[in-house]
Design a protein around this motif. Structure first.
Motif, PDB file in Angstrom:
ATOM      1  N   SER A 213       0.855  -1.190   0.000  1.00  0.00           N
ATOM      2  CA  SER A 213       0.000   0.000   0.000  1.00  0.00           C
ATOM      3  C   SER A 213       0.890   1.239   0.000  1.00  0.00           C
ATOM      4  O   SER A 213       2.097   1.167   0.245  1.00  0.00           O
ATOM      5  CB  SER A 213      -0.912  -0.013   1.227  1.00  0.00           C
ATOM      6  OG  SER A 213      -0.223   0.453   2.358  1.00  0.00           O
ATOM      7  N   GLY A 215       1.070   3.757   2.120  1.00  0.00           N
ATOM      8  CA  GLY A 215       1.686   4.042   3.415  1.00  0.00           C
ATOM      9  C   GLY A 215       2.842   3.080   3.684  1.00  0.00           C
ATOM     10  O   GLY A 215       3.883   3.484   4.216  1.00  0.00           O
ATOM     11  N   GLY A 365      -2.819  -0.002   4.606  1.00  0.00           N
ATOM     12  CA  GLY A 365      -2.930  -1.430   4.313  1.00  0.00           C
ATOM     13  C   GLY A 365      -4.297  -2.004   4.633  1.00  0.00           C
ATOM     14  O   GLY A 365      -4.527  -3.208   4.502  1.00  0.00           O
ATOM     15  N   LYS A 368      -8.303   0.213   1.452  1.00  0.00           N
ATOM     16  CA  LYS A 368      -9.065   1.317   0.834  1.00  0.00           C
ATOM     17  C   LYS A 368      -8.834   1.371  -0.676  1.00  0.00           C
ATOM     18  O   LYS A 368      -9.786   1.427  -1.457  1.00  0.00           O
ATOM     19  CB  LYS A 368      -8.665   2.668   1.474  1.00  0.00           C
ATOM     20  CG  LYS A 368      -8.885   2.711   2.978  1.00  0.00           C
ATOM     21  CD  LYS A 368      -8.424   4.011   3.585  1.00  0.00           C
ATOM     22  CE  LYS A 368      -6.946   4.290   3.488  1.00  0.00           C
ATOM     23  NZ  LYS A 368      -6.060   3.324   4.162  1.00  0.00           N
ATOM     24  N   THR A 369      -7.567   1.341  -1.074  1.00  0.00           N
ATOM     25  CA  THR A 369      -7.259   1.412  -2.508  1.00  0.00           C
ATOM     26  C   THR A 369      -7.830   0.201  -3.225  1.00  0.00           C
ATOM     27  O   THR A 369      -8.351   0.308  -4.340  1.00  0.00           O
ATOM     28  CB  THR A 369      -5.725   1.476  -2.702  1.00  0.00           C
ATOM     29  OG1 THR A 369      -5.213   2.486  -1.845  1.00  0.00           O
ATOM     30  CG2 THR A 369      -5.350   1.787  -4.128  1.00  0.00           C
ATOM     31  N   THR A 370      -7.744  -0.946  -2.590  1.00  0.00           N
ATOM     32  CA  THR A 370      -8.258  -2.173  -3.190  1.00  0.00           C
ATOM     33  C   THR A 370      -9.768  -2.057  -3.400  1.00  0.00           C
ATOM     34  O   THR A 370     -10.289  -2.381  -4.479  1.00  0.00           O
ATOM     35  CB  THR A 370      -7.950  -3.376  -2.259  1.00  0.00           C
ATOM     36  OG1 THR A 370      -6.554  -3.332  -1.924  1.00  0.00           O
ATOM     37  CG2 THR A 370      -8.298  -4.690  -2.893  1.00  0.00           C
TER      38      THR A 370
HETATM   39  N1  LIG Z   1      -0.970  -8.615  -5.089  1.00  0.00           N
HETATM   40  C1  LIG Z   1      -1.014  -8.631  -3.762  1.00  0.00           C
HETATM   41  N2  LIG Z   1      -0.584  -9.690  -3.042  1.00  0.00           N
HETATM   42  C2  LIG Z   1      -0.622  -9.697  -1.691  1.00  0.00           C
HETATM   43  N3  LIG Z   1      -1.078  -8.672  -0.935  1.00  0.00           N
HETATM   44  C3  LIG Z   1      -1.511  -7.599  -1.584  1.00  0.00           C
HETATM   45  C4  LIG Z   1      -1.523  -7.515  -3.010  1.00  0.00           C
HETATM   46  N4  LIG Z   1      -2.023  -6.311  -3.361  1.00  0.00           N
HETATM   47  C5  LIG Z   1      -2.319  -5.693  -2.189  1.00  0.00           C
HETATM   48  N5  LIG Z   1      -2.020  -6.460  -1.146  1.00  0.00           N
HETATM   49  C6  LIG Z   1      -2.195  -6.118   0.275  1.00  0.00           C
HETATM   50  O1  LIG Z   1      -3.498  -5.630   0.459  1.00  0.00           O
HETATM   51  C7  LIG Z   1      -3.517  -4.731   1.557  1.00  0.00           C
HETATM   52  C8  LIG Z   1      -4.390  -3.542   1.217  1.00  0.00           C
HETATM   53  O2  LIG Z   1      -3.698  -2.642   0.371  1.00  0.00           O
HETATM   54  P1  LIG Z   1      -4.329  -1.251  -0.033  1.00  0.00           P
HETATM   55  O3  LIG Z   1      -3.380  -0.580  -0.961  1.00  0.00           O
HETATM   56  O4  LIG Z   1      -5.723  -1.457  -0.497  1.00  0.00           O
HETATM   57  O5  LIG Z   1      -4.338  -0.484   1.369  1.00  0.00           O
HETATM   58  P2  LIG Z   1      -4.792   0.998   1.722  1.00  0.00           P
HETATM   59  O6  LIG Z   1      -5.852   0.904   2.751  1.00  0.00           O
HETATM   60  O7  LIG Z   1      -5.138   1.728   0.463  1.00  0.00           O
HETATM   61  O8  LIG Z   1      -3.460   1.577   2.391  1.00  0.00           O
HETATM   62  P3  LIG Z   1      -2.779   3.038   2.374  1.00  0.00           P
HETATM   63  O9  LIG Z   1      -3.496   3.879   3.397  1.00  0.00           O
HETATM   64  O10 LIG Z   1      -1.373   2.771   2.831  1.00  0.00           O
HETATM   65  O11 LIG Z   1      -2.840   3.569   0.982  1.00  0.00           O
HETATM   66  C9  LIG Z   1      -2.064  -4.376   1.870  1.00  0.00           C
HETATM   67  O12 LIG Z   1      -1.641  -4.966   3.075  1.00  0.00           O
HETATM   68  C10 LIG Z   1      -1.315  -4.945   0.697  1.00  0.00           C
HETATM   69  O13 LIG Z   1      -0.008  -5.366   1.049  1.00  0.00           O
END
Ligand SMILES: Nc1ncnc2c1ncn2[C@@H]1O[C@H](COP(=O)(O)OP(=O)(O)OP(=O)(O)O)[C@@H](O)[C@H]1O
Length: 590
Positions: A213, A215, A365, A368-370
């Motif tokens: 992510s 962060g 992590g 949110k982005t997912t």
């Molecule tokens: N291809 C992948 N394989 C394994 N884990 C993954 C993969 N893609 C994302 N993740 C995990 O999914 C989790 C969510 O990631 P995401 O980017 O959605 O978090 P976020 O809430 O947007 O974080 P941030 O506030 O740091 O932007 C993270 O722990 C990341 O490591």
């Protein structure tokens, strides 16, 4: 659960001070930085050109902790920091023997002074669109490198213990210089373990870099910069994109490093950011290019009016908040996302109605982005979950992805990084790509094609509306508004000139506001503002928040704001903002 993990990290930090002082080469009592009374110019600019900064008298003593901030727009803070790393010309240059960094006592600043910027994407990052969606799919061979291998290749563990690096098995007698090297490597390894532990990165080290992510990646960049053991580390907006708990870990870490002067730390911060308590001095860049330097309290007393001591709360809106409509633009009913055993989203239910305003929160992590990549259709698992995802009243699989992109206006760190910086692309061109949500300006006025993929009717209603709307949004968020100035003929000329500027040459904050214009220009039914204010100065942020509260969104549009800062949301609770929290994979309205 979350809190207990964060508390554990704090405890670790307290129990085990980092003790990095033995790395310091320069324990000198001489000033860290010394600029006598100089002007600062762009590289290559002659002394007859107007300097970027003038009359700069600035001395940093070893026991002082400095914050650099600016009341002006245009990336002045980042520029002043770059002056310390040789990217600008200081005239007259601080004379020898001390030079710019007296404490280095002759050490080469190139190797001992490091600047890590979180404010903007680096310049020259390329004209092509960088496909950030690669991280959502099956990880490609070229993206398999782990965080450890990418950021810390020399600390990557050998795959097999028999494959120990040569230098580890040679005896000291055979290669004394290597023994010294091994000692250093071991110390570096220990430091690496400590830093990654303190910043909560341990569990991600062997994940593919691309999966991390924002962060998580930013924390890794801080660790990497510290491992290089600079004598002076300058961090520009190090808290950008970090969740609340991580922010305090990072600040705690920087404070303890600074206390040992190992390395000495200088922080670049936006004026709206809270200034850490442990900092003692401020360099405040004024709008006229002068720099007021001195003890923090004295500067705050003298210049308090130009600086805010934090974010301003959203003022009461004059009109009543728009009433949420019953029609949902997004309807999620049990969405899951997993990578192998790693479950990132678990059974998410979420309805986003027309006219609704949401604040999406969750620690780094949390997913949110997912989740947003599922909504925008960029995530391949959005197809497999199609029956659990209704977007604009149809299952996801019934939408060609470009049609979804035209319905969702979006800014995000990924978009900011991925957006092409092509030579020749003007601000107008960049904003105009927002009608289609793509990255290539097309059409005779560069306001895109119709939804059927054909050019707009020349002089037709849609084309005329788009051109009008372009001017509306460029004026509403253009340079005069950053200064808090209203509409006037001069302002209209300024907006026109701004629209013709090369996007790639704009300072990072201005690029961010142009991408915000792009997200809003087409009046899409769903607007996603993910860390929208990154790199913007306070004037820009205030102008953008005001526009969003007033005319930026019209009846029928829904908006999701993603931010770790409550104050960044343009609407207050009384305006009807709802909060959706992701935690441990689950999502709930609070
Ligand atoms: N291809 C992948 N394989 C394994 N884990 C993954 C993969 N893609 C994302 N993740 C995990 O999914 C989790 C969510 O990631 P995401 O980017 O959605 O978090 P976020 O809430 O947007 O974080 P941030 O506030 O740091 O932007 C993270 O722990 C990341 O490591």
């Amino acid at each position: 659960m979350l809190w207990s993990r964060n508390n554990r990290l704090s405890q670790r930090l307290k129990r085990r001070p980092l003790q990095l002082a033995h790395f310091s080469k320069a324990s000198s009592s001489k000033p860290i930085v010394h600029i006598p009374k100089s002007s600062i110019y762009s590289l290559g600019a002659g002394s007859s050109t107007k300097p970027l900064f003038h009359g700069v008298s600035w001395t940093i003593q070893p026991d002082e902790a400095w914050v650099i901030t600016a009341t002006s727009s245009g990336g002045a803070k980042t520029q002043l920091l770059q002056a310390l790393t040789g990217h600008l010309r200081i005239h007259p240059f601080p004379p020898p023997p001390g030079g710019l960094f007296p404490f280095l006592e002759g050490l080469d600043p190139y190797h001992h002074v490091d600047l890590v910027s979180f404010a903007h994407r680096p310049r020259g990052a390329g004209g092509a669109f960088y496909d950030y969606t690669a991280r959502y799919g099956a990880v490609r061979e070229e993206d398999k490198r782990t965080l450890r291998e990418t950021f810390f290749p020399e600390l990557a563990k050998p795959l097999h213990e028999l494959a120990l690096p040569d230098l580890l098995v040679r005896s000291e007698r055979d290669a004394p210089q290597d023994a010294e090297h091994v000692k250093k490597q071991e110390a570096k390894s220990r430091l690496f373990e400590k830093l990654t532990d303190v910043l909560g990165l341990g569990e991600f080290l062997d994940l593919p870099m691309i999966a991390l992510s924002n962060g998580q990646t930013r924390r890794a960049r801080i660790v990497k910069a510290l491992l290089e053991q600079p004598e002076l580390l300058i961090l520009d907006e190090p808290l950008t994109g970090l969740d609340i708990a991580t922010r305090s870990h990072v600040l705690g870490l920087l404070q303890s490093l600074h206390a040992e002067n190992s390395p000495h730390i200088i922080l670049g911060m936006r004026p709206q950011d809270p200034i850490p308590d442990w900092t003692t001095h401020l360099a405040l860049i004024r709008k006229d290019g002068t720099v007021h330097t001195g003890p923090k309290e004295a500067i705050l007393d003298a210049e308090g009016d130009t600086l805010h001591s934090g974010w301003t709360a959203p003022p009461e809106v004059s009109h009543k908040p728009t009433k949420e409509a019953s029609e949902a633009v997004v309807h999620l009913s049990g969405v899951n996302v997993a990578y192998g055993d790693r479950k990132v989203l678990k059974n998410i239910y979420w309805d986003i109605h027309r006219n609704s305003r949401w604040h999406l929160i969750g620690s780094n992590g949390a997913g949110k982005t997912t989740l947003l990549a599922m909504l925008t259709g960029e995530h391949p698992q959005s197809y497999t979950q199609s029956s659990q995802m209704k977007l604009f009243s149809r299952p996801r699989a019934k939408w060609p992805t470009p049609h979804l992109q035209a319905r969702i206006g979006r800014v995000s760190p990924e978009m900011n990084n991925g957006f092409p910086r092509r030579r020749g692309m003007t601000v107008w061109d960049a904003v105009g790509t927002g009608f289609e949500g793509n990255f290539t300006p097309r059409g005779r006025f560069k306001v895109g094609f119709g939804e059927d993929g054909s050019p707009l009717e020349e002089g037709g209603e849609e084309e005329r509306w788009r051109v009008r709307r372009m001017w509306e949004v460029i004026r509403a968020l253009g340079p005069a508004t950053w200064r808090g100035e209203g509409k006037s003929t001069a302002e209209a000329h300024e907006a026109e000139a701004f629209s013709q500027k090369a996007f790639v040459d704009l300072p990072g904050g201005e690029q961010s506001i142009v991408l915000l214009m792009r997200a809003l220009v087409g009046r899409p039914p769903l607007v996603i503002l993910d860390e929208a204010w990154a790199g913007m100065d306070e004037g820009m942020v205030e102008a953008a928040k005001l526009y969003l509260r007033e005319d930026g969104l019209e009846d029928g549009q829904a908006c999701i704001v993603v931010s770790h800062w409550e104050e960044e949301v343009p609407w207050g609770r009384t305006d009807g903002v709802r909060r959706f929290r992701l935690q441990e994979g689950f999502g709930n309205e609070e």
